[in-house]
Design an enzyme around this catalytic site. Structure first.
Site, mmCIF file in Angstrom:
data_model
loop_
_atom_site.group_PDB
_atom_site.id
_atom_site.type_symbol
_atom_site.label_atom_id
_atom_site.label_comp_id
_atom_site.label_asym_id
_atom_site.label_seq_id
_atom_site.Cartn_x
_atom_site.Cartn_y
_atom_site.Cartn_z
ATOM 1 N N GLY A 14 45.653 66.991 31.939
ATOM 2 C CA GLY A 14 44.752 66.769 33.064
ATOM 3 C C GLY A 14 44.656 65.329 33.534
ATOM 4 N N TYR A 143 64.596 68.985 27.052
ATOM 5 C CA TYR A 143 63.425 69.389 27.852
ATOM 6 C C TYR A 143 63.625 70.802 28.390
ATOM 7 C CZ TYR A 143 60.348 69.026 32.048
ATOM 8 O OH TYR A 143 59.405 69.225 33.052
HETATM 9 P P1 NAP Z 1 52.672 63.263 33.452
HETATM 10 O O1 NAP Z 1 52.149 62.589 34.663
HETATM 11 O O2 NAP Z 1 53.618 62.560 32.560
HETATM 12 O O3 NAP Z 1 51.405 63.734 32.575
HETATM 13 C C1 NAP Z 1 51.635 64.337 31.322
HETATM 14 C C2 NAP Z 1 50.306 64.821 30.819
HETATM 15 O O4 NAP Z 1 50.484 65.430 29.549
HETATM 16 C C3 NAP Z 1 49.298 63.669 30.642
HETATM 17 O O5 NAP Z 1 48.008 64.128 30.943
HETATM 18 C C4 NAP Z 1 49.432 63.362 29.161
HETATM 19 O O6 NAP Z 1 48.276 62.792 28.590
HETATM 20 C C5 NAP Z 1 49.654 64.766 28.614
HETATM 21 N N1 NAP Z 1 50.287 64.733 27.298
HETATM 22 C C6 NAP Z 1 51.523 64.253 27.004
HETATM 23 N N2 NAP Z 1 51.740 64.384 25.675
HETATM 24 C C7 NAP Z 1 50.628 64.959 25.127
HETATM 25 C C8 NAP Z 1 50.231 65.336 23.831
HETATM 26 N N3 NAP Z 1 51.027 65.160 22.766
HETATM 27 N N4 NAP Z 1 49.009 65.881 23.660
HETATM 28 C C9 NAP Z 1 48.179 66.064 24.709
HETATM 29 N N5 NAP Z 1 48.479 65.730 25.987
HETATM 30 C C10 NAP Z 1 49.701 65.179 26.172
HETATM 31 O O7 NAP Z 1 53.352 64.646 33.817
HETATM 32 P P2 NAP Z 1 53.277 65.513 35.166
HETATM 33 O O8 NAP Z 1 54.349 65.016 36.083
HETATM 34 O O9 NAP Z 1 51.864 65.594 35.613
HETATM 35 O O10 NAP Z 1 53.746 66.933 34.620
HETATM 36 C C11 NAP Z 1 52.809 67.950 34.374
HETATM 37 C C12 NAP Z 1 53.596 69.208 34.085
HETATM 38 O O11 NAP Z 1 54.428 69.503 35.212
HETATM 39 C C13 NAP Z 1 54.527 69.074 32.890
HETATM 40 O O12 NAP Z 1 54.494 70.255 32.117
HETATM 41 C C14 NAP Z 1 55.899 68.870 33.514
HETATM 42 O O13 NAP Z 1 56.924 69.349 32.663
HETATM 43 C C15 NAP Z 1 55.774 69.685 34.766
HETATM 44 N N6 NAP Z 1 56.690 69.291 35.860
HETATM 45 C C16 NAP Z 1 56.656 68.019 36.349
HETATM 46 C C17 NAP Z 1 57.536 67.661 37.395
HETATM 47 C C18 NAP Z 1 57.538 66.280 37.994
HETATM 48 O O14 NAP Z 1 58.419 65.994 38.820
HETATM 49 N N7 NAP Z 1 56.619 65.399 37.633
HETATM 50 C C19 NAP Z 1 58.422 68.615 37.906
HETATM 51 C C20 NAP Z 1 58.412 69.909 37.380
HETATM 52 C C21 NAP Z 1 57.534 70.235 36.351
HETATM 53 P P3 NAP Z 1 48.077 61.180 28.594
HETATM 54 O O15 NAP Z 1 47.793 60.831 29.999
HETATM 55 O O16 NAP Z 1 46.944 60.935 27.669
HETATM 56 O O17 NAP Z 1 49.377 60.605 28.113
HETATM 57 O O1 GFB Z 2 63.468 62.275 39.454
HETATM 58 P P1 GFB Z 2 64.746 61.997 38.760
HETATM 59 O O2 GFB Z 2 64.768 60.859 37.773
HETATM 60 O O3 GFB Z 2 65.222 63.237 37.923
HETATM 61 O O4 GFB Z 2 65.863 61.764 39.895
HETATM 62 P P2 GFB Z 2 66.076 64.531 38.305
HETATM 63 C C1 GFB Z 2 67.108 61.279 39.504
HETATM 64 C C2 GFB Z 2 67.974 61.070 40.726
HETATM 65 O O5 GFB Z 2 67.458 59.965 41.502
HETATM 66 C C3 GFB Z 2 69.372 60.683 40.278
HETATM 67 C C4 GFB Z 2 68.402 58.882 41.457
HETATM 68 O O6 GFB Z 2 70.305 61.069 41.255
HETATM 69 C C5 GFB Z 2 69.243 59.164 40.216
HETATM 70 O O7 GFB Z 2 70.528 58.522 40.328
HETATM 71 N N1 GFB Z 2 67.658 57.614 41.376
HETATM 72 C C6 GFB Z 2 67.859 56.570 42.205
HETATM 73 C C7 GFB Z 2 66.705 57.297 40.493
HETATM 74 N N2 GFB Z 2 67.054 55.548 41.863
HETATM 75 C C8 GFB Z 2 66.315 55.988 40.799
HETATM 76 C C9 GFB Z 2 65.288 55.390 40.007
HETATM 77 O O8 GFB Z 2 64.908 54.218 40.215
HETATM 78 N N3 GFB Z 2 64.731 56.142 39.025
HETATM 79 C C10 GFB Z 2 65.140 57.418 38.782
HETATM 80 N N4 GFB Z 2 64.531 58.131 37.822
HETATM 81 N N5 GFB Z 2 66.142 58.028 39.504
HETATM 82 C C11 GFB Z 2 64.635 65.438 36.338
HETATM 83 C C12 GFB Z 2 64.804 66.039 34.962
HETATM 84 O O9 GFB Z 2 65.891 65.421 36.992
HETATM 85 O O10 GFB Z 2 63.775 66.232 37.138
HETATM 86 C C13 GFB Z 2 63.481 66.152 34.285
HETATM 87 O O11 GFB Z 2 65.686 65.219 34.193
HETATM 88 C C14 GFB Z 2 62.398 66.715 35.178
HETATM 89 O O12 GFB Z 2 63.642 66.947 33.124
HETATM 90 C C15 GFB Z 2 62.470 66.212 36.601
HETATM 91 O O13 GFB Z 2 62.428 68.086 35.190
HETATM 92 C C16 GFB Z 2 61.589 67.012 37.529
HETATM 93 O O14 GFB Z 2 65.486 65.227 39.460
HETATM 94 O O15 GFB Z 2 67.503 64.171 38.360
#
Ligand code: NAP
Ligand code: GFB
Length: 323
Positions: A14, A143
């Site tokens: 959260g 992951y």
């Molecule tokens: P985030 O900003 O990294 O936040 C992660 C959250 O999980 C934080 O609240 C963190 O708490 C908590 N957490 C991590 N490790 C924990 C542990 N050991 N015990 C309890 N809490 C823990 O991630 P998000 O981007 O919001 O992602 C939320 C969900 O969406 C995840 O399941 C992720 O896989 C999924 N998701 C994300 C993306 C994306 O692009 N961001 C895309 C697809 C799916 P703290 O703040 O205290 O560290």
């Molecule tokens: O969001 P991202 O890191 O993850 O995006 P994915 C990666 C793409 O953005 C690659 C380009 O094509 C990188 O070369 N990129 C360019 C950058 N500049 C940057 C930068 O400064 N930082 C990053 N991070 N990328 C993730 C999965 O894949 O998608 C995770 O690995 C997760 O598991 C997430 O599910 C949603 O979209 O490639």
């Protein structure tokens, strides 16, 4: 859900990007209903990779519903260098949360997968039936398999106990309260952070990693929050449901970099560091199932507005943001 019952909705994760967006929608956009108590927790409340701490958290709040977001999360480069941790930590968190939810009588759990966990060799668009049809991309296999096991667990809890433990499958998410750390972040917060640093240092080159060719669908965290709340209230199948923008909204990383430059009104050079990995070329997902269930007037926030909102948030909060 019937209106009369009192709901105690525990949001694990959260304090993160998606969790904070749900908190914003529930508390500031008036989405909370009178019979609902919403509780948002982070790792400081309980380390969910530890079963005893997970049990204590559930004993403290007695949730009736759980939105399970907590996970070790990161971008491409963080995944590439930490596949073992991403697998082990997320496997522990997920089993602890689901088993404790079952043991304490939670009525419904919504867990979070990702469109990056689908098979790397696949046809497009990806849909919910394809999750286990082949190995994921090598960059984030740890992951991806941990997330896929959430779907396996959900089906097992349904088969044995009839529990509605389901999952949503977001595409890439961005927005306020994201992780802006340059090593672990996703692309949008990484580029926002980098360009802001360039501008604050008086100018220079805006370096984008990779070729800029890969394609991504990006959903604004506030829109995802609205959809997760919709799933909480209206969706009662154990089958995963993709929560993504439309296929036509897919953009290249190069186009994304241009949009971010425009939001900063940056006129300098954008450079591509092709020595860095591109990761998956595309992971185009279909939101047909979601669209078939949503009210026809549901609209995603236009991408440029969402990017500008995220840039403006960072400009106002970079001193306290997760760096
Ligand atoms: P985030 O900003 O990294 O936040 C992660 C959250 O999980 C934080 O609240 C963190 O708490 C908590 N957490 C991590 N490790 C924990 C542990 N050991 N015990 C309890 N809490 C823990 O991630 P998000 O981007 O919001 O992602 C939320 C969900 O969406 C995840 O399941 C992720 O896989 C999924 N998701 C994300 C993306 C994306 O692009 N961001 C895309 C697809 C799916 P703290 O703040 O205290 O560290
Ligand atoms: O969001 P991202 O890191 O993850 O995006 P994915 C990666 C793409 O953005 C690659 C380009 O094509 C990188 O070369 N990129 C360019 C950058 N500049 C940057 C930068 O400064 N930082 C990053 N991070 N990328 C993730 C999965 O894949 O998608 C995770 O690995 C997760 O598991 C997430 O599910 C949603 O979209 O490639």
């Amino acid at each position: 859900m019937s209106d009369g019952d009192k709901l105690v909705i525990l949001v694990t994760g959260g304090t993160g990007l998606v969790g904070k967006a749900i908190k914003t929608v529930v508390e500031e956009h008036g989405e909370r209903q009178d019979n609902e108590q919403w509780i948002f927790v982070g790792s400081r409340d309980a380390d969910l990779s530890d079963l005893e701490q997970t049990k204590k958290l559930f004993d403290k709040y007695h949730p009736t519903h759980v939105i399970h977001l907590a996970a070790m999360v990161g971008g491409l480069f963080h995944n590439m260098s930490n596949n073992l941790d991403f697998f082990r930590i997320n496997m522990k968190i997920n089993d602890n949360v689901l088993e404790t939810s079952y043991q304490t009588g939670v009525k419904k759990v919504i867990s979070c997968l990702s469109t990056c966990i689908f098979p790397d060799k696949t046809t497009y668009p990806i849909d919910e039936t394809m999750i286990h049809n082949g190995p994921p991309h090598s960059s984030n296999f740890g992951y991806s398999y941990a997330k896929r096991m959430l779907d396996v667990s959900n089906h097992a809890y349904y088969e044995k106990y009839g529990k509605i433990f389901t999952s949503v499958v977001p595409c890439n998410v961005f927005g306020p309260y994201d992780n802006f750390n340059l090593h672990s972040s996703h692309v949008i917060p990484g580029l926002i952070r980098k360009l802001h640093d360039v501008i604050m240092s008086g100018g220079g080159v805006f370096t984008v990693l990779g070729s800029g060719k890969p394609l991504r669908q990006f959903i604004y965290s506030i829109d995802l929050a609205r959809l997760i709340i919709f799933v909480l209230r209206e969706y009662n199948s154990v089958e995963p449901i993709i929560l993504s923008v439309d296929e036509k909204d897919e953009v290249s990383i190069a186009e994304l970099a241009t949009r971010i430059s425009e939001a900063f009104e940056f006129k300098g050079e954008i450079k591509f560091d092709t020595s860095a990995a591109d990761g998956q070329y595309k992971k185009t997902a279909s939101n047909k199932k979601l669209r078939s269930l949503l009210p026809t007037d549901f609209k995603f926030t236009p991408f440029n507005i969402a990017i500008t909102n995220s840039v403006d948030w960072y400009k106002s909060n970079y001193k306290t943001a997760r760096l």
